[in-house]
Scaffold this active site. Structure first.
Site, PDB file in Angstrom:
ATOM      1  N   SER A  65      50.519 -48.443 -30.581  1.00  0.00           N
ATOM      2  CA  SER A  65      51.327 -49.535 -31.175  1.00  0.00           C
ATOM      3  C   SER A  65      53.033 -49.517 -30.950  1.00  0.00           C
ATOM      4  O   SER A  65      53.527 -50.409 -30.996  1.00  0.00           O
ATOM      5  CB  SER A  65      51.244 -49.856 -32.668  1.00  0.00           C
ATOM      6  OG  SER A  65      50.024 -50.503 -32.959  1.00  0.00           O
ATOM      7  N   LYS A  68      54.414 -51.864 -28.499  1.00  0.00           N
ATOM      8  CA  LYS A  68      54.368 -53.262 -29.216  1.00  0.00           C
ATOM      9  C   LYS A  68      56.133 -53.856 -29.125  1.00  0.00           C
ATOM     10  O   LYS A  68      56.527 -54.784 -29.029  1.00  0.00           O
ATOM     11  CB  LYS A  68      54.003 -53.578 -30.577  1.00  0.00           C
ATOM     12  CG  LYS A  68      52.446 -53.587 -30.612  1.00  0.00           C
ATOM     13  CD  LYS A  68      52.125 -53.511 -32.132  1.00  0.00           C
ATOM     14  CE  LYS A  68      50.450 -53.379 -31.994  1.00  0.00           C
ATOM     15  NZ  LYS A  68      49.764 -53.190 -33.663  1.00  0.00           N
ATOM     16  N   TYR A 193      46.351 -55.876 -22.908  1.00  0.00           N
ATOM     17  CA  TYR A 193      46.799 -55.245 -24.022  1.00  0.00           C
ATOM     18  C   TYR A 193      46.219 -53.885 -24.189  1.00  0.00           C
ATOM     19  O   TYR A 193      46.953 -53.065 -24.713  1.00  0.00           O
ATOM     20  CB  TYR A 193      46.482 -55.980 -25.353  1.00  0.00           C
ATOM     21  CG  TYR A 193      46.565 -55.347 -26.856  1.00  0.00           C
ATOM     22  CD1 TYR A 193      47.948 -55.233 -27.424  1.00  0.00           C
ATOM     23  CD2 TYR A 193      45.655 -54.814 -27.490  1.00  0.00           C
ATOM     24  CE1 TYR A 193      48.134 -54.852 -28.407  1.00  0.00           C
ATOM     25  CE2 TYR A 193      45.817 -54.342 -28.674  1.00  0.00           C
ATOM     26  CZ  TYR A 193      47.138 -54.120 -29.140  1.00  0.00           C
ATOM     27  OH  TYR A 193      47.471 -53.689 -30.516  1.00  0.00           O
ATOM     28  N   TYR A 245      54.425 -50.621 -40.353  1.00  0.00           N
ATOM     29  CA  TYR A 245      53.353 -51.491 -41.024  1.00  0.00           C
ATOM     30  C   TYR A 245      53.702 -51.656 -42.420  1.00  0.00           C
ATOM     31  O   TYR A 245      54.892 -51.795 -42.673  1.00  0.00           O
ATOM     32  CB  TYR A 245      52.156 -50.922 -40.918  1.00  0.00           C
ATOM     33  CG  TYR A 245      51.776 -51.037 -39.282  1.00  0.00           C
ATOM     34  CD1 TYR A 245      51.764 -52.085 -38.575  1.00  0.00           C
ATOM     35  CD2 TYR A 245      51.986 -49.976 -38.578  1.00  0.00           C
ATOM     36  CE1 TYR A 245      51.527 -52.425 -37.320  1.00  0.00           C
ATOM     37  CE2 TYR A 245      51.813 -49.741 -37.308  1.00  0.00           C
ATOM     38  CZ  TYR A 245      51.403 -51.140 -36.673  1.00  0.00           C
ATOM     39  OH  TYR A 245      51.240 -51.050 -35.153  1.00  0.00           O
ATOM     40  N   VAL A 263      48.945 -45.436 -33.507  1.00  0.00           N
ATOM     41  CA  VAL A 263      47.602 -44.642 -33.807  1.00  0.00           C
ATOM     42  C   VAL A 263      47.345 -43.245 -33.110  1.00  0.00           C
ATOM     43  O   VAL A 263      46.379 -42.681 -33.523  1.00  0.00           O
ATOM     44  CB  VAL A 263      46.447 -45.504 -33.951  1.00  0.00           C
ATOM     45  CG1 VAL A 263      46.461 -46.358 -35.396  1.00  0.00           C
ATOM     46  CG2 VAL A 263      45.947 -46.218 -32.752  1.00  0.00           C
TER      47      VAL A 263
HETATM   48  O1  DON Z   1      45.146 -52.409 -31.473  1.00  0.00           O
HETATM   49  C1  DON Z   1      44.909 -51.467 -31.614  1.00  0.00           C
HETATM   50  O2  DON Z   1      43.941 -51.179 -32.580  1.00  0.00           O
HETATM   51  C2  DON Z   1      45.587 -50.097 -30.931  1.00  0.00           C
HETATM   52  N1  DON Z   1      45.651 -50.058 -29.475  1.00  0.00           N
HETATM   53  C3  DON Z   1      47.162 -50.000 -31.571  1.00  0.00           C
HETATM   54  C4  DON Z   1      47.138 -49.780 -32.991  1.00  0.00           C
HETATM   55  C5  DON Z   1      48.425 -49.080 -33.381  1.00  0.00           C
HETATM   56  O3  DON Z   1      48.594 -48.244 -32.803  1.00  0.00           O
HETATM   57  C6  DON Z   1      48.544 -49.095 -35.034  1.00  0.00           C
HETATM   58  N2  DON Z   1      49.609 -48.213 -35.117  1.00  0.00           N
HETATM   59  N3  DON Z   1      49.677 -47.443 -36.151  1.00  0.00           N
END
Ligand code: DON
Length: 309
Positions: A65, A68, A193, A245, A263
């Site tokens: 993320s 993003k 993505y 978040y 993550v």
């Molecule tokens: O979309 C997803 O689930 C992951 N590629 C990224 C999510 C993420 O990193 C949330 N962050 N804490």
């Protein structure tokens, strides 16, 4: 100038590391489940080229993320504020990063912000280019430029692993398509993505990108504006209000710097006007943020009085 190992940072890492035991490595993307939960490293990059570190800062991590906020910057440069914010909002959600709930209950049904998955998928869809490959290469070129490292690539295994398991993200995309927030092929968007999320770099690269945001878009080495100031400021504001978040409020109170988590356990920090931070600690708390990484930032912020508030 090589990054210098710092005894002060090593002490803070030592103090923060034990809390990693209370976290868990993300395994909903199977390839991420292999990380060592006890890893913790940090790099800090200053505008004059000085760099201080602790831990294994050469280890590569996928952005997840953290990407993003970088994609948002590119898309704001590609399109316009008006175009982007007609399709994605500017408000925090208080929900987990992958929640679908508000898409159904809000009218109009547009994602509340670009940091949650629904908003990020809409933003990734706005990257200009004629094919997934061309759009991805444009993002990669932008990231290489921000980090000053033209060897940055993506991890194919992690991208594939997420592509095969991104059922919830597909659901978000179909919801967005139904409500005309996105057009086009959902599989292609998930392909783009998941490659974006799998872009790999080490803490040093991450701290270097954090520094560009900290300097309002100026490349510290070249002294050149590589991202418009107003776009860097929009991104930093989202990092404060939504970057962690549904933990963003507590993070703002305890730490008080713009930051973005992923993550994989990465955190990119931007201390306005001062320095950029790259952290890696793969054990996550229940909100999907690096548990020891947050503790480390809390110690750093207290020790050096970093809060901007
Ligand atoms: O979309 C997803 O689930 C992951 N590629 C990224 C999510 C993420 O990193 C949330 N962050 N804490």
């Amino acid at each position: 100038m090589p990054c210098q190992s710092s005894d002060e940072l090593k002490e803070l890492v030592k103090e923060a590391r034990p809390i990693a035991k209370q976290g868990r490595v993300a395994d909903y993307i199977p390839a991420l489940g292999k990380a060592n939960p006890n890893d913790l490293s940090i790099a800090i990059n200053y505008p004059d080229g000085r760099c201080f570190s602790a831990g294994d800062i050469e280890r590569k991590i996928s952005l997840q993320s953290i990407s993003k906020v970088i994609t948002l910057a590119l898309v704001l440069m590609d399109r316009s504020k008006e175009y982007v914010f007609a399709r994605v909002g500017m408000e925090p959600t208080g929900d987990p990063f992958n929640s679908i709930a508000k898409l159904e209950t809000m009218a109009p049904s547009k994602p509340l912000n670009p940091m949650i998955n629904a908003g990020a998928l809409a933003v990734t869809n706005m990257i200009k280019g004629d094919s997934v490959e061309e759009r991805f290469q444009r993002l990669l070129a932008f990231i290489r430029n921000l980090s000053g490292n033209d060897t940055i690539e993506y991890n194919e295994e992690i991208a594939r692993s997420e592509f095969e398991t991104a059922h919830l993200n597909r659901a978000l995309c179909y919801f967005l398509k139904q409500h005309h927030i996105i057009e086009g092929d959902v599989e292609q968007l998930i392909d783009l993505y998941t490659k974006q999320c799998a872009i790999e770099m080490n803490c040093l690269d991450l701290s270097r990108i954090g520094l560009v945001f900290a300097l309002d878009g100026v490349d510290p080495q070249l002294g050149k504006q590589i991202m418009p100031m107003n776009i860097a400021r929009i991104c930093k504001t989202f990092m404060v209000t939504c970057g962690m978040y549904n933990a963003s409020g507590e993070f703002a109170i305890k730490i008080g710097i713009p930051a973005k988590s992923g993550v994989s356990g990465g955190i990119m920090g931007a201390v306005p006007g001062k320095f950029g931070i790259g952290i890696f600690g793969p054990a996550l708390d229940d909100k999907g943020n690096s548990i020891a990484g947050i503790r480390l930032l809390e110690l750093l912020s207290k020790t050096y009085n970093l809060s901007m508030f």
